[in-house]
Scaffold this motif. Structure first.
Motif: not given
Lengths: 437, 437
Positions: A172-173, A176, A179, A188, A191-192, A196
């Motif tokens: 999943t990382t 991210t 992107k 980014v 989002e992490m 996440k």
């Protein structure tokens, strides 16, 4: 989906021919797999994108779906036929229930052009060839400046590990990080941390790595990195990356290659080297660095996929590349439109024409002899067409020559060959034996 | 459906190339339509065969199905784009939920190769060209003796009319007549009387006509036939058939053409000339007439189909032909197998090889220069392969030449070019500039 009219199809056929020529130059054999795959073959290979798979109605018999790409069918083919060694290309259409972005050349039915090397070989030799292929194709097509970014999933995973990310969050990382080509690091990062659930410190540590890009020098530096050099995966990946750059140096193509730690690639099945080619454009005269205008090729190593289809889980290492033909096509199409150049949709060399009436038989006889001699020839499907209409047809469709047979020519046993553009004419001996009709 | 391995694909690509070359020789442009059509587009076009259409699951959005042939999508394309004039070819796969007869080259996914001429033209000129194309392709492919049967739906309907069949039974009678190539007249007659409910007298009258076949002489005779000459449709059809034979005479191909009143063709949409090509085989030395071993091409005129897709019902007359590529392929494949000939699956011209260790860099450098020069080249993906293994690879895959670079050659600035079959070697100047690795 869409229809492809003749001008479209002619241009695309030329493009596909250039790509296939390169694949053949590298000794690949063609295979063909059905458009229909068992639904279970496709399930569990594409992560979240599985919802984009077209499924067929249950009309009795097996549950079927339309193929989503050419890589999974290739892996299924290798496993089913117990093939452990193959270099193949495949040019065919794939299907995705996506929202089409037609301006960017994205449709629900589109071509993929894949080249893959399967087999247990010495490290990075096939991987280097895949990059050479991308370089050859993008150079051949004269698309302008391009850059091929390379990275390795093992290096990324090593980075995540030394930054304190648990293994369960690697994938999943990774998606991210992927992107970073579309959004700045700040977004980014958030989002992490937000979606996440990484700690801000871990995200910052990742940020220090994934914003790096360079060449052999960067690889050497990271091999000396106190943390990364302690990580087994990262070390393996960096060692192979160094080998890759040596081979690419021998190929003379490192000028267009960048080791870029932000490259992650979306798909789950990559296990080693990954790569992606982007076209570059100088935004304006004052800009320092050229800007990427989109990905035109991508690929990587997927050593585990074939094993998923083998009952005993036997692995066949694979590496491959997919040329983004639709994207390239839309660029070429825009260029053709801008230039006002007219794409010929046929290859006809000569139109068989008559200046007088009642000469259909002569035309039929002559064109039949031309066809039998392998000459690409057309005539109008009218008994008594006007000469002007016939010459107009040549101009409209780009036919360069008209073979004119009139009463005088019949008597003399000649035809007049006319250059449509220059109007020059030459008389050639050509005796047509027939009765008038 | 099935996978097509390299040997298969290579042979089929050669076959398709020959067919496409002929289509291009006749000035056709390529179009491409999607594999997915709206379900309603396909419904009501194939009569009883509609049950063989593959339908997609309703996942939201339009109801879709896989195309069943290339003719209906072409007609839909013409109507949608209001095109009234076009000569196109299309080589693509179609889908049928049939019980595959794999021995006869019948699968659920298979190629069709179609050539069609759309437009209002003078009678029988495009129809004659379609037959010329079939003749050229079957001659080019050297499949042995063949016969192209021609008939006209208007002649058949005229025959039915003068035999006292009501118009409502024309189509169903037609599909019974169509079975004459597979069963004797007695059986066809009993189906007419039993299943189709014709009177025995009417069936006998039909029998007198549909067992006729011949050439221009037969056409002339039927034009004088007291009953048939009174029927408007039959007279039109016979007149056009006569014209067709005149044109085919000019093309010089009447030797392989037979006007055959038993030819009916299954599909509903034909409106005029129909044709079908069969391969012939001498059953044994004593047999009088050669026997048909199956249809390899078919087609005809369908003047009403485009109008079915036009909101105002505007008609575009069309005539076309479909080459039965899968059938031809299975014949060629059997022939290749019988001859023991090995089909090369790649086109590689030269293998880059080394006789000693530690020469990977030289091989990479050399092969890269060959690729850049457009030469089809391969090398083994091993750091230090044995020379014997490298030469064995050439023999296994049919690569004719090996470019060998060893330490002595590097020092001398040459390569050894070896003919794999004859073992002859020549030394060529070729200076490789690199550092060993």
């Amino acid at each position: 989906t869409r229809d492809h009219p003749p001008a479209h199809t002619a241009l695309r056929d030329r493009l596909l021919a250039a790509v296939v020529a390169c694949f053949k130059r590298h000794g690949a054999a063609a295979i063909d797999t059905p458009v229909l795959e068992l639904r279970e073959t496709l399930m569990g290979k594409y992560g979240e994108d599985a919802k984009l798979i077209y499924e067929l109605q249950d009309q009795g018999g097996e549950l079927l779906a339309l193929r989503y790409d050419l890589t999974v069918p290739f892996a299924r083919y290798l496993a089913m036929n117990k093939i452990t060694n193959m270099k193949r290309y495949h040019v065919a259409k794939v299907y995705r229930r996506d929202n089409p972005a037609t301006t960017r050349g994205r449709y629900r039915e589109f071509y993929q052009c894949d080249f893959d090397i399967a087999g247990q070989f010495d490290p990075m030799i096939p991987d280097a060839e895949c990059l050479k292929i991308v370089h050859e194709i993008l150079s051949d097509l004269q698309l302008g400046d391009f850059l091929i970014k390379v990275n390795d999933r093992r290096i990324l995973n090593g980075v995540f590990a030394v930054c304190g990310i648990p293994e369960s969050k690697f994938l999943t990382t990774c998606s991210t990080v992927d992107k970073l080509d579309k959004m700045p690091w700040e977004e980014v990062r958030s989002e992490m941390v937000g979606e996440k659930g990484l700690s801000p410190e871990a995200a910052d540590r990742i940020g220090e790595y994934v914003q790096l890009h360079g060449g052999l020098d960067l690889i050497e530096r990271l091999l000396q990195d106190p943390k990364l050099s302690q990580n087994k995966l990262a070390k393996e990946g960096l060692g192979d990356m160094k080998l890759l750059f040596e081979y690419l140096t021998l190929f003379g193509i490192t000028g267009q290659i960048s080791f870029d730690l932000s490259l992650a690639r979306g798909l789950d099945y990559y296990t080693g080297a990954i790569f992606e080619a982007v076209l570059l454009q100088q935004e304006n005269d004052h800009a320092e660095e050229p800007v990427s205008v989109g990905s035109v090729a991508g690929g990587g190593r997927y050593d585990g996929l074939v094993g998923m289809f083998d009952p005993k889980g036997r692995k066949v290492p694979c590496v491959g590349v997919s040329i983004g033909i639709e994207r390239i096509f839309s660029i070429l199409e825009q260029r053709v439109e801008a230039s006002g150049e007219k794409v010929r949709t046929t290859e006809t060399q000569v139109l068989v024409a008559t200046p007088q009436k009642r000469l259909l038989a002569a035309r039929l006889k002559l064109i039949s002899e031309l066809w039998d001699a392998g000459i690409k020839a057309e005539m109008l499907y009218k008994k008594d067409p006007k000469l002007l209409k016939q010459l107009q047809y040549c101009e409209d469709t780009g036919i360069p020559l008209a073979a004119i047979v009139g009463e005088q020519e019949l008597t003399d046993g000649v035809i007049k060959l006319r250059n449509v553009a220059t109007r020059e004419e030459v008389r050639m001996h050509f005796y047509i034996r027939f009765h008038k009709c």
